[in-house]
Design a protein around this motif. Structure first.
Motif, PDB file in Angstrom:
ATOM      1  N   TYR A 174       9.291  12.701  -4.062  1.00 30.77           N
ATOM      2  CA  TYR A 174      10.462  12.848  -2.719  1.00 30.77           C
ATOM      3  C   TYR A 174      10.006  11.876  -1.776  1.00 30.77           C
ATOM      4  O   TYR A 174       9.933  11.127  -1.510  1.00 30.77           O
ATOM      5  CB  TYR A 174      11.002  13.935  -2.806  1.00 30.77           C
ATOM      6  N   PHE A 175      11.202  11.379  -1.108  1.00 32.11           N
ATOM      7  CA  PHE A 175      10.705  10.680  -0.147  1.00 32.11           C
ATOM      8  C   PHE A 175      11.572  11.327   1.027  1.00 32.11           C
ATOM      9  O   PHE A 175      13.234  11.603   0.493  1.00 32.11           O
ATOM     10  CB  PHE A 175      10.876   9.090  -0.353  1.00 32.11           C
ATOM     11  N   GLU A 176      11.280  11.277   2.297  1.00 29.41           N
ATOM     12  CA  GLU A 176      11.921  12.367   3.069  1.00 29.41           C
ATOM     13  C   GLU A 176      12.817  11.343   4.832  1.00 29.41           C
ATOM     14  O   GLU A 176      11.744  10.382   4.802  1.00 29.41           O
ATOM     15  CB  GLU A 176      11.332  12.928   4.204  1.00 29.41           C
TER      16      GLU A 176
ATOM     17  N   ALA B  16       4.916   2.246   9.429  1.00 23.48           N
ATOM     18  CA  ALA B  16       3.805   1.678   9.915  1.00 23.48           C
ATOM     19  C   ALA B  16       2.726   0.963   8.295  1.00 23.48           C
ATOM     20  O   ALA B  16       1.502   1.161   7.970  1.00 23.48           O
ATOM     21  CB  ALA B  16       2.723   3.005   9.917  1.00 23.48           C
ATOM     22  N   LEU B  17       3.493   0.296   7.828  1.00 23.27           N
ATOM     23  CA  LEU B  17       3.267  -0.265   6.790  1.00 23.27           C
ATOM     24  C   LEU B  17       3.204   0.342   5.723  1.00 23.27           C
ATOM     25  O   LEU B  17       2.576  -0.635   4.116  1.00 23.27           O
ATOM     26  CB  LEU B  17       2.108  -1.016   7.228  1.00 23.27           C
ATOM     27  N   THR B  18       3.727   1.264   5.555  1.00 16.62           N
ATOM     28  CA  THR B  18       2.754   2.447   4.033  1.00 16.62           C
ATOM     29  C   THR B  18       4.430   2.814   3.999  1.00 16.62           C
ATOM     30  O   THR B  18       4.697   4.362   4.253  1.00 16.62           O
ATOM     31  CB  THR B  18       1.470   3.123   4.746  1.00 16.62           C
ATOM     32  N   PRO B  19       4.729   2.455   2.513  1.00 15.10           N
ATOM     33  CA  PRO B  19       5.830   3.605   1.954  1.00 15.10           C
ATOM     34  C   PRO B  19       4.866   5.144   1.501  1.00 15.10           C
ATOM     35  O   PRO B  19       3.685   4.622   1.259  1.00 15.10           O
ATOM     36  CB  PRO B  19       6.120   2.921   0.806  1.00 15.10           C
ATOM     37  N   ALA B  20       5.722   6.205   1.765  1.00 16.87           N
ATOM     38  CA  ALA B  20       5.333   7.328   1.858  1.00 16.87           C
ATOM     39  C   ALA B  20       5.614   8.053   0.322  1.00 16.87           C
ATOM     40  O   ALA B  20       7.038   8.467   0.738  1.00 16.87           O
ATOM     41  CB  ALA B  20       4.137   8.201   2.681  1.00 16.87           C
TER      42      ALA B  20
ATOM     43  N   PRO C 110       0.879  -1.244   0.223  1.00 18.69           N
ATOM     44  CA  PRO C 110       0.293  -0.389  -0.006  1.00 18.69           C
ATOM     45  C   PRO C 110       0.751   1.336  -0.155  1.00 18.69           C
ATOM     46  O   PRO C 110       1.434   1.286   0.828  1.00 18.69           O
ATOM     47  CB  PRO C 110      -1.169  -0.224   0.715  1.00 18.69           C
ATOM     48  N   VAL C 111       0.372   1.981  -1.153  1.00 18.47           N
ATOM     49  CA  VAL C 111       1.841   3.026  -0.954  1.00 18.47           C
ATOM     50  C   VAL C 111       0.995   4.639  -1.065  1.00 18.47           C
ATOM     51  O   VAL C 111      -0.114   4.883  -1.645  1.00 18.47           O
ATOM     52  CB  VAL C 111       2.340   3.101  -1.854  1.00 18.47           C
TER      53      VAL C 111
END
Length: 388
Positions: free
Chosen positions: A329-331, A360-364, A278-279
């Motif tokens: 981007y990712f932080e 928390a299971l979720t790439p953001a 889940p993303v």
């Protein structure tokens, strides 16, 4: 002659009494317009006694009550009186008052064990109909201590266990009662119902254990898949990643941190052993977001962006969010740095970056329009790394 004199005196007195009513009406009689209400006040003819007896309004009834509940009577007599009163309330389905009456009877602590058994069993019946099944069960258990083979107590106890979903206990109580009376209809019916519910409960427990075992096996498989990819996980609640957790990655899985994310989507493994995640995509400029429930690890970001922005979103009033204009981007929260992700990169390639942590299971990921003033202002003063 003397006898005739006495009779003459009696006749004269009666004549005088009757003549009195000719000149003076009787004041103690009923009034024609409310004789029914007055009739109802006479204890012998009352259809229903008042809940609270006021000696001023009902002196006759108060007098009778004092006689019935006279403390000078024996404890057995008083207890029996309260039992009878409780039975009357029970027949009227006033179970709360019935409980009070039976309790008052038990307070007399009479020496008659059979009477005490009846008081406990009857109070249990009233408690049962009030829905106080544990209190009812306690009473029938006390009754059985005094008289183990008291069938009514056994029947009531079986029903209480049934209501409390103690199905095995209900069956056991029924079996004990049926040894006393094998044809007791309530026990036969209760046992059949309790046995059926017990079997259903046991079946559900077995199914739940099998489901739990299956989920544990699935978690173990996911653990191995994530470990093999060197993906760094972090628990949002604990603020620790698998390197600092005492039990490592396995503990995170067993705590449910991998099996399901806050959005309800689950990470999954397909038949080819490939992961889907889940993303979450965040658009800080407008405070908007997109959520993809199953982002295959071999899929590219640009493929999803083309679908998401095939049509302009309603919040993009300037119509500037075109796939070719977007930057991802990712932080790195630990270092307060940003990493720019090439749109042609796959999800797996990005998740395997040594500075990326799945929280928390979720790439953001953060999404900006590269040429916009907002993006330039957001990146100002921040250290940005380019991912190759």
């Amino acid at each position: 002659m003397e006898r005739l004199g006495v009779d003459a005196v009696s006749d004269d007195a009666m004549d005088s009494f009757l003549e009195k009513f000719q000149s003076q009406p009787y004041r103690g009689g009923f009034h024609e317009d409310q004789w029914e209400e007055e009739f109802e006040k006479i204890p012998l003819f009352m259809k229903k006694a008042p809940s609270e007896i006021d000696p001023k309004e009902n002196p006759d009834l108060a007098c009778l009550q004092s006689i019935i509940f006279d403390d000078e009577r024996s404890a057995e007599e008083q207890a029996k009186t309260y039992k009878d009163e409780g039975n009357d309330y029970f027949k009227e389905k006033d179970y709360k008052k019935a409980v009070i009456s039976y309790t008052e009877g038990l307070k007399k602590k009479c020496a008659d064990p059979d009477l005490n058994v009846v008081l406990y069993t009857n109070r249990a019946a009233a408690q049962y109909y009030l829905g106080n099944f544990r209190s009812a069960l306690h009473d029938v258990m006390t009754a059985r201590k005094l008289k183990p083979c008291h069938l009514k107590a056994i029947v009531r106890g079986a029903l209480c266990h049934l209501e409390l979903k103690n199905f095995a206990e209900a069956v056991s109580w029924c079996d004990e009662g049926l040894q006393i009376d094998a044809k007791e209809k309530k026990l036969v019916a209760t046992r059949a119902k309790a046995d059926k519910l017990k079997r259903t409960e046991q079946r559900d427990i077995r199914k739940a254990k099998l489901k739990e075992k299956k989920e544990q096996n699935q978690n173990e498989t996911l653990i191995q898949a994530v470990k093999a990819r060197n993906i760094r996980l972090i628990s949002e609640a604990a603020g620790e990643d698998e390197d600092s957790a005492s039990e490592g990655l396995g503990e995170l899985f067993l705590d449910g941190l991998i099996s399901e994310n806050p959005y309800g989507a689950t990470m999954s493994l397909d038949d080819q052993g490939r992961l889907s995640w889940p993303v979450l995509f965040l658009y800080p400029e407008y405070g908007q977001s997109d959520f993809i429930s199953a982002f295959h690890e071999d899929s590219r970001f640009i493929d999803h962006l083309m679908v998401m922005f095939g049509e302009m979103p309603s919040w993009d009033l300037e119509q500037k969010y075109c796939p070719d204009n977007l930057e991802l981007y990712f932080e790195d929260e630990e270092r307060a740095e940003l990493h720019q992700v090439p749109p042609e990169s796959t999800l797996l390639h990005t998740l395997q970056h040594p500075r990326y942590s799945v929280k928390a299971l979720t790439p953001a990921f953060l999404v900006f329009v590269g040429s916009s003033p907002f993006c330039k202002n957001y990146l100002r003063g921040r250290k940005v790394h380019q991912i190759k």
